[in-house]
Motif scaffolding. Structure first.
Motif, PDB file in Angstrom:
ATOM      1  N   LYS A 113       0.855  -1.193   0.000  1.00 24.79           N
ATOM      2  CA  LYS A 113       0.000   0.000   0.000  1.00 24.79           C
ATOM      3  C   LYS A 113       0.884   1.234   0.000  1.00 24.79           C
ATOM      4  CE  LYS A 113       0.149   0.132   4.960  1.00 24.79           C
ATOM      5  NZ  LYS A 113       1.147  -0.939   4.956  1.00 24.79           N
TER       6      LYS A 113
ATOM      7  N   TRP B 244      -4.006   0.771  -1.209  1.00 25.59           N
ATOM      8  CA  TRP B 244      -4.299   1.334   0.114  1.00 25.59           C
ATOM      9  C   TRP B 244      -5.769   1.084   0.453  1.00 25.59           C
ATOM     10  CZ3 TRP B 244      -1.614   4.686   3.641  1.00 25.59           C
ATOM     11  CH2 TRP B 244      -2.417   5.382   4.540  1.00 25.59           C
TER      12      TRP B 244
ATOM     13  N   GLY C  37      -2.618   1.585   8.927  1.00 25.38           N
ATOM     14  CA  GLY C  37      -2.686   1.212   7.524  1.00 25.38           C
ATOM     15  C   GLY C  37      -3.808   0.219   7.276  1.00 25.38           C
TER      16      GLY C  37
ATOM     17  N   LYS D 120      -1.437   9.905   3.562  1.00 26.97           N
ATOM     18  CA  LYS D 120      -0.452   9.286   2.675  1.00 26.97           C
ATOM     19  C   LYS D 120       0.717  10.243   2.462  1.00 26.97           C
ATOM     20  CE  LYS D 120      -4.072   6.867   0.127  1.00 26.97           C
ATOM     21  NZ  LYS D 120      -5.178   7.760   0.554  1.00 26.97           N
TER      22      LYS D 120
END
Length: 648
Positions: free
Chosen positions: A125, A197, A444, A451
RNA sequence: GGGGACGUAGCUCAGUAGGAUAGAGCGGCCGCCUCCUAAGCGGCAGGUCGCAGGUUCGAAUCCUGCCGUCCCUACCA
């Protein structure tokens, strides 16, 4: 220069103590006095001796000063207070030393190779703010060590076979019903890390609602480990693509690596099997016949100071190895103690020609540099892993590698959490517990957090607006590049200004600030120093020949001004700050010094117009100070990985 | 239960191998751009260094206890 005089004083006083008083076991401590008016250094040594000699500190100090006599570079030794020995430098001598370039710069690089491992983000991610702290801390440590003359190898470990990757594979395969080819197609698009993600968060949520689907994770893990089938193929695609995304994110911040050791190679090349053999042979681990760990190979708690009943399982009863076991094998490799090596292939070449290598499970056609075989290893890993890192070091110790265990440094740092305000801005619902704590953990798994690339983008946008308002006439691409440099400065400084043990409650308002104790403040000082010299050149003037105009007498005349002397002194302490920072393992000290240096220069800038100075000697001196400040600012900023924009 | 980190100004944090009058930034208030870019500079206000003992010439710093906060302590990976 500063350090040289320090050393000279220490040696002189130590010798004097030994010869006159027969004292050998008292270290000669040096302090920087709180008040600048007390001098440049102070020795409290008389206090330390007072009891033993049954004598008033002040008298001891007087005797010592008389016995020591003259010291090169020192103008005066004064007795102050109850018995401090205050040291006043010979200003002309000092300044001439700086002008000539300190010989301390040319000291030979000492010690063997240092490995610094950092970043280590799961390739499943996009990177978030917490990862930025790791990478910036690690990269700055690398720059610090290199600046001090050490040879450093930078590693970024890629866990491309773990659960986190497996979970995204589950997402693509079971939730999205994608074929490997489709995933490969997605992976080739920009922002694949963002897509993962979200997918990762969805998979986590799915597990929660449908616990029975956790079997998918096991299937994926097995497939990945076996390296066969569609699931393994998807995993391979995802891990590689995301790894490249992470490298791209870090590249924006001036962070790069020498080699990327991957978990898959540690697996395929059977590093563990070799380490297992060693551990068994040397009795570092034992097989449990009975008890709660029956059937397991464990490291006894006594080996790492764990509490009772806390033996650490290294090999499970089903014969599989735990993470710590693999970490021990990996750590052995770093020191060249495993008797095994990876194969390597070049992954990519950075803009400056630097080649980033990645491990491989089969020989390649190109010859890599020698990796591993370090004499010292820094693992930049957050503080929550302290226990595991202790077990790894204990493993080395149990194998008889006492020295390497000692040189296995867990460079731990606290977490980055979201301030309540930041969490609210990101649309997070705050629980009662969060409010009480005052911050929210980044996760996460829940897809919660800022981010890294989003944050950098925000910083660049803000900086771009600022630059544009000041320089509307400049070409947009150029403004953007300046904005990028300012954004990097702001972000890196922000992550470095906190000491490692401090939890950063990430706050947008603070992180996006360009005023006060920030990267841009320091950059601005460097830009101003350059601007003066540029203006000078634009007038068609050349820089005077400093060495011939600024004689020792001239330096003495100029530095009779307390202002100038304090400014020069502050500017000259970059090496002191670096040394202290390395010794204390605290990059924040370099950051603090950079800020103080910038403050000093801004004072200088404000109080003393350089170009408009009429007196030639004074003007030459001011110009020299400007070049000296500029050099020190640039050097310190480069250690912090902060670029200096052409203008701001 | 055991181990570790931390508690300093309204806020965010420096400062601890014991040292001279405890610092910075932000926020607040008051000033400074005909003069090298004001992303700057100057000033004011703001602190029983969590609490209580101890060690000593001297403690924010070292020791003990207490209060409070956080983290770690799986045959998960």
């Amino acid at each position: 220069m500063f350090h040289e005089i320090e050393q000279r004083l220490q040696e002189t006083f130590a010798r004097c103590l030994e010869e006159k008083l027969d004292v050998r076991d008292v270290p000669v401590a040096l302090e920087e006095p709180r008040e600048a008016s007390f001098g440049e250094l102070a020795l409290p040594v008389a206090f330390q001796l007072a009891r033993r000699l049954r004598k008033a500190p002040r008298l001891i100090a007087q005797d010592l000063v008389a016995a020591v006599g003259a010291v090169e570079g020192v103008a005066a030794l004064e007795i102050a207070g109850n018995g401090y020995v205050n040291v006043r430098f010979d200003r002309g001598y000092y300044a001439r030393g700086l002008l000539a370039g300190s010989s301390a710069e040319s000291r030979a690089p000492a010690g063997g190779k240092v490995i610094v491992e950092h970043t280590n983000i799961n390739p499943n991610k996009a990177a978030h703010v917490g990862h930025l702290r790791n990478a910036i801390l690690g990269d700055t440590l690398v720059r610090m060590l290199r600046a001090s003359g050490r040879r450093v190898e930078v590693q970024n470990y890629i866990d491309n076979t773990g659960v986190q990757v497996a979970d995204v594979v589950v997402g693509f395969h079971h939730l999205e019903k994608k074929t490997p080819a489709q995933v490969a197609e997605l992976a080739a698009r920009p922002k694949f890390d963002y897509l993962c993600w979200d997918l990762y968060a969805r998979v986590s949520a799915h597990y929660k609602e449908h616990p029975e689907s956790l079997k998918w994770r096991q299937q994926a893990l097995h497939a990945i480990e076996a390296g066969e089938g569609e699931l393994a193929e998807i995993a391979h695609t995802v891990a590689n693509a995301i790894m490249l995304c992470h490298l791209g994110t870090m590249r924006r911040l001036g962070i790069t690596y020498d080699v990327l050791p991957r978990e898959s190679e540690i697996l395929h090349l059977e590093f563990w099997a070799t380490a297992f053999q060693l551990l068994k042979e040397r009795g570092a681990i034992r097989y449990e016949e009975s008890g709660k760990n029956a059937g397991c190979w464990v490291m006894p708690a006594s080996a790492f100071g764990g509490g009772e009943e806390q033996d650490k399982v290294i090999v499970r009863s089903d014969g599989t190895v735990t993470y710590v076991g693999k970490d021990i094998a990996y750590q052995l490799w770093k020191f060249g103690l495993l008797g095994k090596d990876f194969y390597y292939r070049p992954l990519l070449t950075e803009a400056d020609g630097h080649i980033v290598w990645v491990t491989s499970d089969k020989p390649g056609s190109e010859t890599p540099p020698e990796f591993g075989r370090a004499s010292e290893v820094y693992n930049v890993i957050d503080v929550r892993q302290s226990y595991l890192q202790e077990v790894v070091a204990a493993g080395l110790r149990a194998l008889g590698y006492e020295e390497q265990a000692e040189k296995s440094i867990h460079f731990a740092y606290e977490m980055v959490a979201l301030s309540l305000r930041a969490a609210a801005e990101l649309g997070v619902e705050l629980s009662e517990e969060d409010r009480k704590k005052g911050f929210v953990d980044v996760s996460g798994r829940k897809g919660l957090g800022e981010k890294a690339d989003d944050l950098i983008d925000r910083l660049v946008e803000r900086a771009f607006d600022e630059v544009s308002s000041r320089h509307p006439d400049v070409d947009e691409a150029e403004r953007r590049e300046v904005a990028r440099q300012i954004a990097v400065g702001a972000l890196r400084y922000f992550m470095l200004k906190f000491t490692r043990a401090s939890v950063i409650a990430f706050d947008f308002q603070e992180a996006l600030s360009f005023e006060g104790e920030t990267g841009p403040y320091v950059q601005y000082a460097a830009v101003r120093a350059r601007a003066i010299l540029r203006k000078w050149a634009e007038r068609g003037e050349k820089l005077p020949d400093f060495a011939s105009i600024l004689t020792r007498e001239a330096m003495d005349r100029q530095l009779a001004s307390e202002d100038f002397w304090q400014l020069l002194l502050a500017a000259s302490k970059a090496d002191v700050a670096l040394a202290r920072s390395i010794a204390g393992g605290e990059p924040a000290h370099v950051a603090k010094y950079a800020f103080q240096l910038a403050q000093a220069f801004n004072t200088f800038y404000h109080d003393y117009p350089v170009i408009h100075e009429k007196d030639p000697e004074r003007r030459a001196f001011l110009l020299w100070m400007t070049t000296y400040f500029r050099d020190q600012l640039e050097r310190t900023l480069s250690i912090l990985g902060i670029p200096v924009p052409p203008y701001m």
